[in-house]
Motif scaffolding. Sequence first.
Motif, PDB file in Angstrom:
ATOM      1  N   ASP A   1       0.823  -1.203   0.000  1.00 41.40           N
ATOM      2  CA  ASP A   1       0.000   0.000   0.000  1.00 41.40           C
ATOM      3  C   ASP A   1       0.859   1.256   0.000  1.00 41.40           C
ATOM      4  OD1 ASP A   1      -2.296  -1.468  -0.027  1.00 41.40           O
ATOM      5  OD2 ASP A   1      -2.525  -1.489   2.150  1.00 41.40           O
ATOM      6  N   ARG A   2       2.010   1.165   0.633  1.00 37.25           N
ATOM      7  CA  ARG A   2       2.906   2.314   0.671  1.00 37.25           C
ATOM      8  C   ARG A   2       4.286   1.856   0.222  1.00 37.25           C
ATOM      9  NH1 ARG A   2       0.484   6.495   3.236  1.00 37.25           N
ATOM     10  NH2 ARG A   2       2.419   7.662   3.387  1.00 37.25           N
ATOM     11  N   PRO A   3       5.101   2.752  -0.339  1.00 37.82           N
ATOM     12  CA  PRO A   3       6.409   2.364  -0.834  1.00 37.82           C
ATOM     13  C   PRO A   3       7.283   1.762   0.250  1.00 37.82           C
ATOM     14  CG  PRO A   3       5.818   4.568  -1.588  1.00 37.82           C
ATOM     15  CD  PRO A   3       4.804   4.170  -0.572  1.00 37.82           C
TER      16      PRO A   3
ATOM     17  N   GLY B   1      16.500  -3.044 -11.345  1.00 39.50           N
ATOM     18  CA  GLY B   1      17.306  -2.899 -10.146  1.00 39.50           C
ATOM     19  C   GLY B   1      18.592  -3.692 -10.275  1.00 39.50           C
ATOM     20  N   MET B   2      19.630  -3.220  -9.597  1.00 36.73           N
ATOM     21  CA  MET B   2      20.927  -3.887  -9.583  1.00 36.73           C
ATOM     22  C   MET B   2      21.171  -4.426  -8.181  1.00 36.73           C
ATOM     23  SD  MET B   2      23.797  -4.342 -11.541  1.00 36.73           S
ATOM     24  CE  MET B   2      24.223  -2.916 -12.551  1.00 36.73           C
ATOM     25  N   HIS B   3      21.537  -5.716  -8.077  1.00 35.66           N
ATOM     26  CA  HIS B   3      21.673  -6.351  -6.763  1.00 35.66           C
ATOM     27  C   HIS B   3      22.958  -7.165  -6.717  1.00 35.66           C
ATOM     28  CE1 HIS B   3      17.448  -5.307  -6.107  1.00 35.66           C
ATOM     29  NE2 HIS B   3      17.210  -5.778  -7.317  1.00 35.66           N
TER      30      HIS B   3
ATOM     31  N   GLY C   1      15.434   8.593  -8.396  1.00 38.42           N
ATOM     32  CA  GLY C   1      14.792   7.674  -7.480  1.00 38.42           C
ATOM     33  C   GLY C   1      14.956   6.216  -7.887  1.00 38.42           C
ATOM     34  N   ARG C   2      14.748   5.343  -6.956  1.00 37.96           N
ATOM     35  CA  ARG C   2      14.784   3.908  -7.217  1.00 37.96           C
ATOM     36  C   ARG C   2      13.374   3.436  -7.553  1.00 37.96           C
ATOM     37  NH1 ARG C   2      19.008   0.882  -5.397  1.00 37.96           N
ATOM     38  NH2 ARG C   2      17.618  -0.885  -5.073  1.00 37.96           N
ATOM     39  N   PRO C   3      13.198   2.614  -8.608  1.00 34.66           N
ATOM     40  CA  PRO C   3      11.861   2.149  -8.960  1.00 34.66           C
ATOM     41  C   PRO C   3      11.299   1.244  -7.867  1.00 34.66           C
ATOM     42  CG  PRO C   3      13.533   0.972 -10.234  1.00 34.66           C
ATOM     43  CD  PRO C   3      14.240   2.074  -9.504  1.00 34.66           C
ATOM     44  N   GLN C   4      10.004   1.384  -7.606  1.00 37.46           N
ATOM     45  CA  GLN C   4       9.371   0.562  -6.592  1.00 37.46           C
ATOM     46  C   GLN C   4       9.068  -0.843  -7.115  1.00 37.46           C
ATOM     47  OE1 GLN C   4       8.778   1.473  -3.320  1.00 37.46           O
ATOM     48  NE2 GLN C   4      10.066   3.211  -3.887  1.00 37.46           N
TER      49      GLN C   4
END
Length: 581
Positions: free
Chosen positions: A15-17, A195-197, A162-165
């Motif tokens: 519901d929230r980031p 994303g990069m991990h 920003g980082r994508p959610q």
Amino acid sequence: MSTPPPSQPTTSEPDRPVGPQPAILLVSALHGEVLTRQFRRYAHEYDVRAVDSQPALSADLEELEAQGSPVALLVLDTSPETEDQDWSQTFASLKSVRTAVPTARRIAVTAWSSFMTHVQLLRHKVAMGVLDAHLLLPRGQRDEEFHSAIVDLLNDWVATTGRPQVETFSIVAPPGHPIARQLQDHLYRMGTPHGMHSPDSETGRRILAETEEEIRWPMISASGLPAEHCPSARHLARRLSANRALTVEQLPDELDVIIVGAGPAGLAAAVYTASEGLSTLVLESDAVGGQAGTSSMIRNYLGFPRGISGMRLTSRARTQALRFGAVIRTGWPVERLEPGIDGDLHTVHTESDALRARTVLIASGVSYRRLGVDSLEQLVGHGVHYGAAMASAPEMEGQDVVVVGGGNSAGQAAVHLARFARSVTIVVRRPGLGETMSQYLITEIEANPRIEVQGGTRVVDGGAEQGELSWVELEEIATGQRRHQEVGGLVLLLGAAPHCDWLPEAVCRDERGFVLTGRDVPADHWLQDVPPAQLSTAVPGVLCAGDVRAGSMKRVASATGEGAAAVSLIHEHISAAPEQA
């Protein structure tokens, strides 16, 4: 009883980031209630805070920094509290905020009663990059013109900072892996959330645990499916286009037009040819957008008064072309063009296909020239980057960066990098930027305290510590004097080299390899002593547009115009072809 289909991976959306929410800060002594009401619609996904003074703003900034919450947007109400208000103090405080939160988008809002008197002053601040936009304070409910600007700015912040959610692609590789960085850059240019991990991160361990394939770096997972090894950006590009494009067997045997290159010129041509019912195939060796797709912010493109990133502009053009029925295949370089003889179809050869078309548009663009310093060429992908390095910019936070180049792409890259880097030095061989860069960028660069320009200088050496670039050596061209400079990144945007090795000799080129069109084609190649049309090459039915064309302006708008203008020539050739046969 029928067998139910296999379950598909799902992505749960909270519901929230996840993690600290990015903040929107509203600064107003007079209209705080109005701004709070207008920004209520963003409160679900952003931490919206209203303050009425500089001390209160400073306190909120300290709190947000302590909890790790980035500031996405700063809204400053410039409506005067008194008739004799001193504006120098207001903008001095804004300048300090620019230093405190350089990645935030900054806008000024002014009530209508003061708007017209403030336009000139604030327009200058926008030109200098102190502000990203100046807007009229909303005067009623549902001011969607106002919120359209806000959404554009937030979209730009998310895309570049920003980082994508939600991740469509997840890359797993050891930190600093050069191919993984290439994949990240390609996905960024295509506008694909990713994303990069690292392998030892929580996400990395989970992804690796779910794959049955041998682990070879980098590994990439698409939409939650088991990860696979991805050996190159071209491999990824083909994977992306395979999900969208028709197969070769589904294409017409005789296409109306094949467009080589998906930069602004190629995309503009694809939109117009497809919208007019011509069967259109676009072949791109790399990512959609070309060099323009790497630009962080294009501010002088018609119709976008607040600017637009190259990625977003070309992504919209790609969507538009696809909507009209154009087929776009990325990761498919053209190896050879075989011109048709006496009105026959032209044949475009790739490594696996031979595709035939009535017309061919060369829009393959240009690549950046190599620096030619061996010690630095060996560090490409390890702190040395050709192109704007948009995806790698956040990795340069707090470091000193050198940008080599004097064109608009170099200026745009420097301005964007200055949001993250401690300092940015633009190195150019010419005395300054005035001969090669647009004035609006020069103005913004001169006003940015983090950017310095060193004219009459070149990079002659460099080295690394622990595998990553750590220093460069700069030389003053006039005196030969050299100096050592520690850096965390080197971004190279060194002019233009055309993509023309695949063209036959029948397509005339100049001494630098750019394609000749119109009256620039040598007279002994004219048909019946009549020169080709302005965008036509020496081969009938083969046209050229954009940066690869000799004499082009090397600007996004001009490339777009040439791509659109080529469509009338394509129509003319197709309609005349039966008579020639």
